[in-house]
Motif scaffolding. Sequence first.
Motif, PDB file in Angstrom:
ATOM      1  N   TRP A 111      -4.090  -8.085  -4.940  1.00 21.61           N
ATOM      2  CA  TRP A 111      -4.094  -6.610  -4.854  1.00 21.61           C
ATOM      3  C   TRP A 111      -5.353  -6.026  -5.498  1.00 21.61           C
ATOM      4  CZ3 TRP A 111      -0.277  -3.100  -3.013  1.00 21.61           C
ATOM      5  CH2 TRP A 111      -0.489  -1.767  -3.362  1.00 21.61           C
ATOM      6  N   PHE A 112      -5.738  -6.548  -6.652  1.00 21.95           N
ATOM      7  CA  PHE A 112      -6.864  -5.973  -7.398  1.00 21.95           C
ATOM      8  C   PHE A 112      -8.211  -6.635  -7.071  1.00 21.95           C
ATOM      9  CE2 PHE A 112      -3.281  -4.807 -10.257  1.00 21.95           C
ATOM     10  CZ  PHE A 112      -3.477  -3.432 -10.232  1.00 21.95           C
ATOM     11  N   THR A 113      -8.208  -7.615  -6.179  1.00 18.58           N
ATOM     12  CA  THR A 113      -9.470  -8.242  -5.762  1.00 18.58           C
ATOM     13  C   THR A 113     -10.060  -7.458  -4.597  1.00 18.58           C
ATOM     14  OG1 THR A 113      -8.691 -10.441  -6.409  1.00 18.58           O
ATOM     15  CG2 THR A 113     -10.547 -10.335  -4.878  1.00 18.58           C
ATOM     16  N   PRO A 138      -7.208  -0.713   3.905  1.00 19.74           N
ATOM     17  CA  PRO A 138      -6.266  -0.627   2.780  1.00 19.74           C
ATOM     18  C   PRO A 138      -4.880  -1.197   3.125  1.00 19.74           C
ATOM     19  CG  PRO A 138      -7.516   1.410   2.963  1.00 19.74           C
ATOM     20  CD  PRO A 138      -7.863   0.584   4.175  1.00 19.74           C
ATOM     21  N   GLU A 139      -4.419  -0.927   4.357  1.00 17.35           N
ATOM     22  CA  GLU A 139      -3.097  -1.421   4.767  1.00 17.35           C
ATOM     23  C   GLU A 139      -3.091  -2.952   4.860  1.00 17.35           C
ATOM     24  OE1 GLU A 139      -3.580   2.712   5.777  1.00 17.35           O
ATOM     25  OE2 GLU A 139      -4.769   0.952   6.363  1.00 17.35           O
ATOM     26  N   ALA A 140      -4.144  -3.517   5.434  1.00 17.18           N
ATOM     27  CA  ALA A 140      -4.225  -4.972   5.563  1.00 17.18           C
ATOM     28  C   ALA A 140      -4.343  -5.630   4.194  1.00 17.18           C
ATOM     29  CB  ALA A 140      -5.407  -5.360   6.447  1.00 17.18           C
ATOM     30  N   HIS A 141      -5.082  -4.985   3.280  1.00 11.94           N
ATOM     31  CA  HIS A 141      -5.249  -5.532   1.929  1.00 11.94           C
ATOM     32  C   HIS A 141      -3.906  -5.554   1.191  1.00 11.94           C
ATOM     33  CE1 HIS A 141      -7.995  -5.689  -1.889  1.00 11.94           C
ATOM     34  NE2 HIS A 141      -7.051  -6.596  -1.892  1.00 11.94           N
ATOM     35  N   LEU A 146      -1.766  -8.268   2.633  1.00 12.07           N
ATOM     36  CA  LEU A 146      -2.164  -9.597   2.172  1.00 12.07           C
ATOM     37  C   LEU A 146      -1.527  -9.906   0.817  1.00 12.07           C
ATOM     38  CD1 LEU A 146      -3.860 -12.152   2.529  1.00 12.07           C
ATOM     39  CD2 LEU A 146      -5.782 -10.945   1.440  1.00 12.07           C
ATOM     40  N   ALA A 147      -1.488  -8.926  -0.071  1.00  6.67           N
ATOM     41  CA  ALA A 147      -0.849  -9.123  -1.376  1.00  6.67           C
ATOM     42  C   ALA A 147       0.651  -9.376  -1.214  1.00  6.67           C
ATOM     43  CB  ALA A 147      -1.091  -7.899  -2.267  1.00  6.67           C
ATOM     44  N   ILE A 148       1.284  -8.616  -0.321  1.00  4.96           N
ATOM     45  CA  ILE A 148       2.715  -8.801  -0.078  1.00  4.96           C
ATOM     46  C   ILE A 148       2.984 -10.173   0.535  1.00  4.96           C
ATOM     47  CG2 ILE A 148       4.706  -7.949   1.221  1.00  4.96           C
ATOM     48  CD1 ILE A 148       3.387  -5.133   1.050  1.00  4.96           C
ATOM     49  N   MET A 149       2.131 -10.578   1.474  1.00  8.07           N
ATOM     50  CA  MET A 149       2.290 -11.890   2.104  1.00  8.07           C
ATOM     51  C   MET A 149       2.133 -13.019   1.094  1.00  8.07           C
ATOM     52  SD  MET A 149       3.146 -11.982   5.280  1.00  8.07           S
ATOM     53  CE  MET A 149       2.792 -13.717   5.506  1.00  8.07           C
ATOM     54  N   GLY A 162       9.838  -8.633   2.013  1.00  8.38           N
ATOM     55  CA  GLY A 162       8.525  -8.371   2.605  1.00  8.38           C
ATOM     56  C   GLY A 162       8.452  -7.052   3.349  1.00  8.38           C
ATOM     57  N   PRO A 163       9.272  -6.840   4.394  1.00  8.69           N
ATOM     58  CA  PRO A 163       9.233  -5.571   5.118  1.00  8.69           C
ATOM     59  C   PRO A 163       9.558  -4.366   4.231  1.00  8.69           C
ATOM     60  CG  PRO A 163      10.403  -7.220   6.388  1.00  8.69           C
ATOM     61  CD  PRO A 163      10.179  -7.802   5.034  1.00  8.69           C
ATOM     62  N   THR A 164      10.473  -4.542   3.266  1.00 10.42           N
ATOM     63  CA  THR A 164      10.823  -3.435   2.368  1.00 10.42           C
ATOM     64  C   THR A 164       9.621  -3.006   1.531  1.00 10.42           C
ATOM     65  OG1 THR A 164      13.108  -4.237   2.234  1.00 10.42           O
ATOM     66  CG2 THR A 164      12.383  -2.693   0.533  1.00 10.42           C
ATOM     67  N   LEU A 165       8.891  -3.969   0.984  1.00 12.38           N
ATOM     68  CA  LEU A 165       7.686  -3.641   0.206  1.00 12.38           C
ATOM     69  C   LEU A 165       6.621  -2.978   1.087  1.00 12.38           C
ATOM     70  CD1 LEU A 165       7.257  -6.784  -2.098  1.00 12.38           C
ATOM     71  CD2 LEU A 165       7.912  -4.459  -2.778  1.00 12.38           C
ATOM     72  N   CYS A 166       6.549  -3.392   2.345  1.00 12.79           N
ATOM     73  CA  CYS A 166       5.581  -2.778   3.260  1.00 12.79           C
ATOM     74  C   CYS A 166       5.866  -1.292   3.462  1.00 12.79           C
ATOM     75  CB  CYS A 166       5.592  -3.504   4.604  1.00 12.79           C
ATOM     76  SG  CYS A 166       4.837  -5.135   4.546  1.00 12.79           S
ATOM     77  N   VAL A 167       7.148  -0.932   3.459  1.00 16.98           N
ATOM     78  CA  VAL A 167       7.514   0.481   3.585  1.00 16.98           C
ATOM     79  C   VAL A 167       7.213   1.217   2.275  1.00 16.98           C
ATOM     80  CG1 VAL A 167       9.411   2.098   3.956  1.00 16.98           C
ATOM     81  CG2 VAL A 167       9.277  -0.005   5.303  1.00 16.98           C
ATOM     82  N   LEU A 168       7.624   0.637   1.143  1.00 17.03           N
ATOM     83  CA  LEU A 168       7.435   1.277  -0.158  1.00 17.03           C
ATOM     84  C   LEU A 168       5.962   1.481  -0.501  1.00 17.03           C
ATOM     85  CD1 LEU A 168      10.141  -0.618  -2.290  1.00 17.03           C
ATOM     86  CD2 LEU A 168      10.295   1.683  -1.290  1.00 17.03           C
ATOM     87  N   LEU A 169       5.110   0.548  -0.068  1.00 18.20           N
ATOM     88  CA  LEU A 169       3.678   0.630  -0.379  1.00 18.20           C
ATOM     89  C   LEU A 169       2.875   1.249   0.761  1.00 18.20           C
ATOM     90  CD1 LEU A 169       3.295  -2.871  -2.100  1.00 18.20           C
ATOM     91  CD2 LEU A 169       3.542  -0.624  -3.187  1.00 18.20           C
TER      92      LEU A 169
END
Length: 520
Positions: free
Chosen positions: A42-44, A51-54, A57-60, A81-88
């Motif tokens: 996330w911080f790299t 931004p969405e792909a980055h 990648l952290a979630i994956m 995974g999908p839940t974090l994609c919505v939250l973030l």
Amino acid sequence: MNDAKNEPLEEVEAQVPQDSVFDRRRRLIGAVSGPVCALLVWFTPIGALSPEAHKLLAIMTLVCLWWICEPVPIPVTSLIGPTLCVLLDVVKMKEAFAAFANPTIFLFLGGFIIAKGMMVNGIDKRIAYGIMSMKWVGDNPRRIFLAIGLACMLCSGWISNTATAAMMFPIALGLLYAIKDMMAAKGKIIDLANYKYATGLMLMTAYACSIGGVLTPIGTPPNIIMLGFLSEMSNIHVGFFQWMVWGFVAMVIYFVIAYIVLSRMFPADVKHIEGANEFIAEKIKGLGKWTRAQKNTMFAFLVAVVLWITPGFLNIAFGSDSEILKVYNRVLPEGAVAMIGALLLFFLPVDLKHNKMTITWKQAVEGVEWGTLLLFGGGLAMGGMMYTTGLSGWIGDQIVSGMGGNPSELLLIAVFCVMSLLLSELTSHTAATNMIGPLAIGAALSAGFSPVPVAVGVALSASLGFMLPVSTPPNAIVYASGYIPITKMIKTGVYIDFIGIACVTIPVALFIVKMVMGIL
């Protein structure tokens, strides 16, 4: 068999460790390293990613590490995974969870219910005992060895590998007890734990169940997962009949390799197994005549199979651009056909007076592997988002660059087949396929190749987990017998795995898949 002979089954079940020290450490390491590695990603700074792909990648990173280490159940990780994609704010809720309603989910769901109907009503046992009772089998130990493998293989093409192994395991054990009794009658006491033929028969039972799963798209989760990824990431549809063409070729050659390796490493020391014919005859007698429920189940199963393979024959007869084929595929896609076969079981009556149908809802629900469906849906969701955000393309470019920038299709397929095989040896083959699948398809697209051959290679390789008890459920089931030294499983697994990859998986993916996709 009498009660005394059944006692070893209870004993071997007690021998299986429920949670090893290795598993506990693996889960602890995963629980810590997953979030830490995800935060590092996330911080790299990665300028080439949106931004969405980055964020994806952290979630994956978290999801993949947790799939491998299992600090929480794999289906739970698939929902995280999908839940974090919505939250973030990677994607909206509807897009994140749309894959859980993918048509291939219902292909698998219908397949589960049909398979449960076959198990509940004894069709699976009729097939298995029918093969074992053929005249060519007799009481010859080599032919019994072959017949056990054939029964496992043919059943697991349509019924889950785990269920097939659980059904065939006691049959194989019964035959081994018959050998032990025969030897004892002749004054020779054998220890099945150190008896070569016992080890070979147990391994054949496990391996043939995994090998049979490659026959059909519904035979094992990796097949359907890769078909889903092809649809989500490249809009390519692979038909049921098309898969069965190369699945049949791969299954037969895998089986021949396994039979040759096992029969040579674990030969029988007797020419006849006295009591084997009587044992099988007694089992068949216990099944009785075909019941109304069994006939109904067979009818529903055959309806589904005929409807699944019809598009292949329409394609051959009228061509891939024919209107009749287009109409058929629109009206009767594979997922709908699976549901037709499954739903028939609820409408075909067994006893109208008492409103008894071929299968009950409770029985059907017990046959559905909901965790697998959630894992499948979560994998499809993550793979789809990797494609829409451009992450799979970026990862594919990195992989292709790491291969020199212009890799051959042979090298690409070989690399991902070996990756899939090695990862599936150490973790769930469904989780391994979910991790490797999007990367393989992304790399193939980046290199300018069709993604179908490498996708098929990944699916077939994931079914070759033969080295360890943890690699597949059939391995774990037969290992519980206590008749398989771990060193023997590793040694035979290495032989079959890598001979299979080199002589079957890669050639099938590289030549037969391309030929079938070009013709059908």
